[in-house]
Design a protein around this motif. Structure first.
Motif, PDB file in Angstrom:
ATOM      1  N   ALA A  11       0.574  -1.150  -0.018  1.00 15.15           N
ATOM      2  CA  ALA A  11       0.299  -0.133  -0.097  1.00 15.15           C
ATOM      3  C   ALA A  11       0.933   1.500   0.033  1.00 15.15           C
ATOM      4  CB  ALA A  11      -0.673  -0.124   1.184  1.00 15.15           C
ATOM      5  N   VAL A  12       2.009   1.005   0.472  1.00 14.30           N
ATOM      6  CA  VAL A  12       2.887   2.087   0.744  1.00 14.30           C
ATOM      7  C   VAL A  12       3.589   2.565  -0.312  1.00 14.30           C
ATOM      8  CG1 VAL A  12       5.158   2.857   1.967  1.00 14.30           C
ATOM      9  CG2 VAL A  12       3.653   2.102   3.267  1.00 14.30           C
ATOM     10  N   ARG A  13       4.262   2.033  -1.126  1.00 16.60           N
ATOM     11  CA  ARG A  13       4.570   2.087  -2.915  1.00 16.60           C
ATOM     12  C   ARG A  13       3.401   2.160  -3.388  1.00 16.60           C
ATOM     13  NH1 ARG A  13       9.916  -0.764  -3.065  1.00 16.60           N
ATOM     14  NH2 ARG A  13       9.766  -0.068  -5.142  1.00 16.60           N
ATOM     15  N   VAL A  14       1.792   1.651  -3.328  1.00 18.19           N
ATOM     16  CA  VAL A  14       1.117   2.187  -4.645  1.00 18.19           C
ATOM     17  C   VAL A  14       1.345   3.939  -3.900  1.00 18.19           C
ATOM     18  CG1 VAL A  14      -1.613   2.196  -5.201  1.00 18.19           C
ATOM     19  CG2 VAL A  14       0.163   0.218  -4.586  1.00 18.19           C
ATOM     20  N   ALA A  15       0.643   4.445  -3.010  1.00 18.32           N
ATOM     21  CA  ALA A  15       1.009   6.452  -2.364  1.00 18.32           C
ATOM     22  C   ALA A  15       1.939   6.232  -2.945  1.00 18.32           C
ATOM     23  CB  ALA A  15       0.756   5.791  -1.521  1.00 18.32           C
ATOM     24  N   ALA A  16       3.813   6.051  -2.764  1.00 13.30           N
ATOM     25  CA  ALA A  16       4.682   6.358  -3.355  1.00 13.30           C
ATOM     26  C   ALA A  16       4.607   6.803  -4.614  1.00 13.30           C
ATOM     27  CB  ALA A  16       5.770   5.521  -2.700  1.00 13.30           C
ATOM     28  N   SER A  17       4.263   5.388  -5.315  1.00 14.16           N
ATOM     29  CA  SER A  17       4.068   5.769  -6.964  1.00 14.16           C
ATOM     30  C   SER A  17       3.130   6.673  -7.336  1.00 14.16           C
ATOM     31  CB  SER A  17       4.006   4.322  -6.958  1.00 14.16           C
ATOM     32  OG  SER A  17       3.164   4.214  -8.931  1.00 14.16           O
ATOM     33  N   ALA A  18       1.969   7.143  -6.676  1.00 16.87           N
ATOM     34  CA  ALA A  18       1.316   7.700  -7.044  1.00 16.87           C
ATOM     35  C   ALA A  18       1.892   9.584  -6.461  1.00 16.87           C
ATOM     36  CB  ALA A  18      -0.682   8.396  -6.360  1.00 16.87           C
ATOM     37  N   ARG A  19       3.103   9.342  -6.007  1.00 16.74           N
ATOM     38  CA  ARG A  19       3.383  10.447  -5.815  1.00 16.74           C
ATOM     39  C   ARG A  19       3.027  11.355  -4.197  1.00 16.74           C
ATOM     40  NH1 ARG A  19       6.907   8.032  -7.647  1.00 16.74           N
ATOM     41  NH2 ARG A  19       7.869   8.565  -9.326  1.00 16.74           N
ATOM     42  N   ALA A  20       2.366  10.287  -3.141  1.00 16.92           N
ATOM     43  CA  ALA A  20       1.776  10.710  -2.259  1.00 16.92           C
ATOM     44  C   ALA A  20       2.955  11.507  -1.404  1.00 16.92           C
ATOM     45  CB  ALA A  20       0.753   9.948  -1.609  1.00 16.92           C
ATOM     46  N   HIS A  21       3.092  12.128   0.167  1.00 14.58           N
ATOM     47  CA  HIS A  21       4.284  12.730   0.603  1.00 14.58           C
ATOM     48  C   HIS A  21       4.442  11.477   1.598  1.00 14.58           C
ATOM     49  CE1 HIS A  21       2.142  13.848   3.374  1.00 14.58           C
ATOM     50  NE2 HIS A  21       0.334  14.940   2.667  1.00 14.58           N
ATOM     51  N   PRO A  22       5.142  12.053   1.908  1.00 10.27           N
ATOM     52  CA  PRO A  22       5.757  10.587   3.079  1.00 10.27           C
ATOM     53  C   PRO A  22       4.867  10.540   4.153  1.00 10.27           C
ATOM     54  CG  PRO A  22       7.569  12.894   4.015  1.00 10.27           C
ATOM     55  CD  PRO A  22       6.536  12.195   2.237  1.00 10.27           C
ATOM     56  N   TYR A  23       4.342  11.289   4.932  1.00 14.02           N
ATOM     57  CA  TYR A  23       3.316  11.569   5.791  1.00 14.02           C
ATOM     58  C   TYR A  23       2.079  10.448   5.325  1.00 14.02           C
ATOM     59  CZ  TYR A  23       6.085  15.129   8.381  1.00 14.02           C
ATOM     60  OH  TYR A  23       6.826  15.853   8.850  1.00 14.02           O
ATOM     61  N   ALA A  24       1.517  11.034   4.095  1.00 13.80           N
ATOM     62  CA  ALA A  24       0.440  10.169   3.482  1.00 13.80           C
ATOM     63  C   ALA A  24       0.770   8.906   3.155  1.00 13.80           C
ATOM     64  CB  ALA A  24       0.021  11.061   2.499  1.00 13.80           C
ATOM     65  N   VAL A  25       2.482   8.913   2.867  1.00 10.33           N
ATOM     66  CA  VAL A  25       2.577   7.051   2.490  1.00 10.33           C
ATOM     67  C   VAL A  25       2.668   5.864   4.149  1.00 10.33           C
ATOM     68  CG1 VAL A  25       4.718   6.271   2.234  1.00 10.33           C
ATOM     69  CG2 VAL A  25       4.547   7.843   0.487  1.00 10.33           C
ATOM     70  N   VAL A  26       3.359   7.049   5.109  1.00 10.57           N
ATOM     71  CA  VAL A  26       2.910   6.117   6.619  1.00 10.57           C
ATOM     72  C   VAL A  26       1.529   5.930   6.642  1.00 10.57           C
ATOM     73  CG1 VAL A  26       3.710   6.079   8.829  1.00 10.57           C
ATOM     74  CG2 VAL A  26       4.781   7.011   7.266  1.00 10.57           C
ATOM     75  N   SER A  27       0.863   6.493   6.272  1.00 14.60           N
ATOM     76  CA  SER A  27      -0.915   6.868   6.386  1.00 14.60           C
ATOM     77  C   SER A  27      -1.933   6.211   6.018  1.00 14.60           C
ATOM     78  CB  SER A  27      -1.486   8.072   6.446  1.00 14.60           C
ATOM     79  OG  SER A  27      -0.878   9.460   7.475  1.00 14.60           O
ATOM     80  N   ALA A  28      -1.027   5.470   4.215  1.00 12.90           N
ATOM     81  CA  ALA A  28      -1.390   4.112   4.106  1.00 12.90           C
ATOM     82  C   ALA A  28      -1.060   3.305   4.619  1.00 12.90           C
ATOM     83  CB  ALA A  28      -1.009   5.122   2.357  1.00 12.90           C
ATOM     84  N   GLY A  29       0.199   2.639   5.333  1.00 10.62           N
ATOM     85  CA  GLY A  29       0.493   1.695   5.431  1.00 10.62           C
ATOM     86  C   GLY A  29      -0.173   1.571   6.581  1.00 10.62           C
ATOM     87  N   LEU A  30      -0.352   2.728   7.962  1.00  9.58           N
ATOM     88  CA  LEU A  30      -1.189   2.529   9.265  1.00  9.58           C
ATOM     89  C   LEU A  30      -2.704   1.938   8.826  1.00  9.58           C
ATOM     90  CD1 LEU A  30       0.091   5.313  11.165  1.00  9.58           C
ATOM     91  CD2 LEU A  30       0.591   2.912  11.733  1.00  9.58           C
ATOM     92  N   GLY A  31      -3.266   2.443   7.129  1.00  7.46           N
ATOM     93  CA  GLY A  31      -4.551   2.015   8.074  1.00  7.46           C
ATOM     94  C   GLY A  31      -4.775   0.491   6.894  1.00  7.46           C
TER      95      GLY A  31
END
Length: 426
Positions: free
Chosen positions: A245-265
């Motif tokens: 999920a983190v890699r998907v968010a980072a692929s969309a260029r989400a910032h690191p806080y949003a990336v971590v939020s994706a992982g936590l979800g």
């Protein structure tokens, strides 16, 4: 200088092993760039860019879903230089993870994972304004909120407090990570209540401050060592569900806080981060009843598997569990809990060849230290945050929006008539 070779749409499709319309789909997703051909008829593509995409998309046939177009972007295999799992061992950047955990603490291991450079004695400190915003947000939550609820809210508050969060350069991302992780820990309420004495933010290793959020007991050095080791061992484990999920968010260029939020979800599912809580309750029940046999029998009678046993990636015992059990074995107060954990394994192994996994080891730590059942989930989430950042750093270097698999439609064959409205209830 001669212009790089250009390919026609047909030639690009042949190199990629896809249909011409798929080439245009790649363009729309930002995976390829096109240029109008001379004379305005058709498009042309840079040969080197096409070949690079072909290499990224190439994967073993066994990984492909039936019916997936050859060369279509997918998530079957993702290149990573972070973690390698091999039989009964696993490695961070080629270094045995257990050996790393025996020698270095969590912050040092995080730096190694992020940069490939070891910085002995490094400590992470939360910025005052960021921590204040995160604590206010966490304090506003209902009392029954779980640890991942609090961590997610703290991450969002930390993001809002950082106006530079959209800077995805490696230096900026690392700066955000070094601030975010201690913010997550220090924003959690103390285990002993609001009046409990706690380490100051930035005082000592992260493990000491995390302990005060998990247990109201004063830790000795051996207990802190177990917790710090758990954080290192759990920092990453290849492409688990939350990491994907983190890699998907980072692929969309989400910032690191949003990336971590994706992982936590993703982590909050009962089959991932919350698994140690199930093992905690099970282990506590065995201790209370004095034997694993009746507890295992009750579990199996209801059709549920015994928690804390087995791992799809390890044919034998989970190396993370081995190391944590070894350290717990040196703490006299943990002896009854370790005995109960061994009883669970031995009782179940009479019929099914399963071994202890890291969830049972985390449960042994939380039960023996008087921590609540959700403590293991908290440890898992904090530890894995550093790994998520490492994967985000890797993904930021890849082509954007590449994490876009092709759907295989199996609905009604179009065109279908417009649906009729349902009459309103009288």
């Amino acid at each position: 200088m001669t212009e790089p070779a250009r390919l026609s749409t047909r030639e690009a499709a042949e190199r990629l092993g896809v249909k011409p319309e798929t080439v245009y789909a790649y363009v729309s997703r930002g995976l390829l760039t096109s240029r109008r051909a001379t004379g305005g008829r058709g498009s042309t593509f840079d040969a080197a860019e096409v070949d690079a995409l072909a290499r990224r998309n190439r994967r073993p046939a066994s990984d492909a879903e039936p019916g997936t177009p050859p060369g279509a972007p997918g998530v079957g295999a993702i290149r990573t230089g972070i973690t390698f799992i091999d039989k009964d061992r696993y490695y961070f950047r080629g270094v045995d993870a257990t050996a790393l955990a025996r020698r270095y603490g969590y912050e040092e291991a995080a730096e190694w994972l992020w940069t490939g450079v070891l910085r002995p004695g490094v400590r992470f400190t939360a910025p005052r304004e960021t921590l204040s915003a995160a604590r206010r947000a966490v304090e506003a939550l209902p009392a029954h909120s779980g640890p991942v609820d609090r961590l997610r809210v703290a991450a969002i508050a930390a993001a809002a407090a950082d106006p530079l969060r959209f800077d995805l350069s490696p230096e900026a991302v690392l700066g955000s990570a070094r601030a975010l992780i201690p913010t997550l820990v220090d924003a959690l309420p103390p285990a002993g209540g609001p009046d409990a004495e706690e380490p100051d933010a930035g005082d000592g290793a992260l493990a000491r401050r995390l302990w005060s959020r998990l247990s109201d007991r004063s830790p000795d050095d051996a207990s802190l060592r177990v917790l710090d080791t758990a954080l290192v061992l759990l920092i990453d484990h290849d492409l688990a569900a939350s990491t994907l999920a983190v890699r998907v968010a980072a692929s969309a260029r989400a910032h690191p806080y949003a990336v971590v939020s994706a992982g936590l979800g993703t982590l909050e599912g009962p089959l991932h981060g919350a698994a140690s809580g199930l093992a905690h309750h099970f282990l506590a029940d065995v201790l209370q009843r004095g034997s694993a046999a009746p507890v295992v029998a009750d579990q199996l009678r209801t059709g549920r598997r015994v928690p804390g046993l087995g791992h799809r990636l390890y044919p034998g015992e989970d190396p993370r569990a081995q190391e944590l059990f070894r350290l717990l074995d040196g703490i006299p107060a943990a002896a009854p809990t370790l005995g109960a954990a061994r009883d669970i394994v031995e009782t179940t192994a009479r019929h099914v060849p399963l071994h202890a996994n890291v969830d049972l080891a985390l449960a042994a730590l939380s039960v023996s230290a008087g921590m609540p059942a959700e403590a293991g989930e908290t440890v898992f989430a904090v530890a894995r945050t550093a790994g998520w950042i490492a994967h985000a750093l890797e993904e930021y270097e890849e082509h954007p929006l590449r994490m876009r698999p092709v759907g295989r439609y199996d609905g009604p064959k179009p065109p279908q008539p417009l649906p009729l409205p349902v009459p309103a209830a009288p």
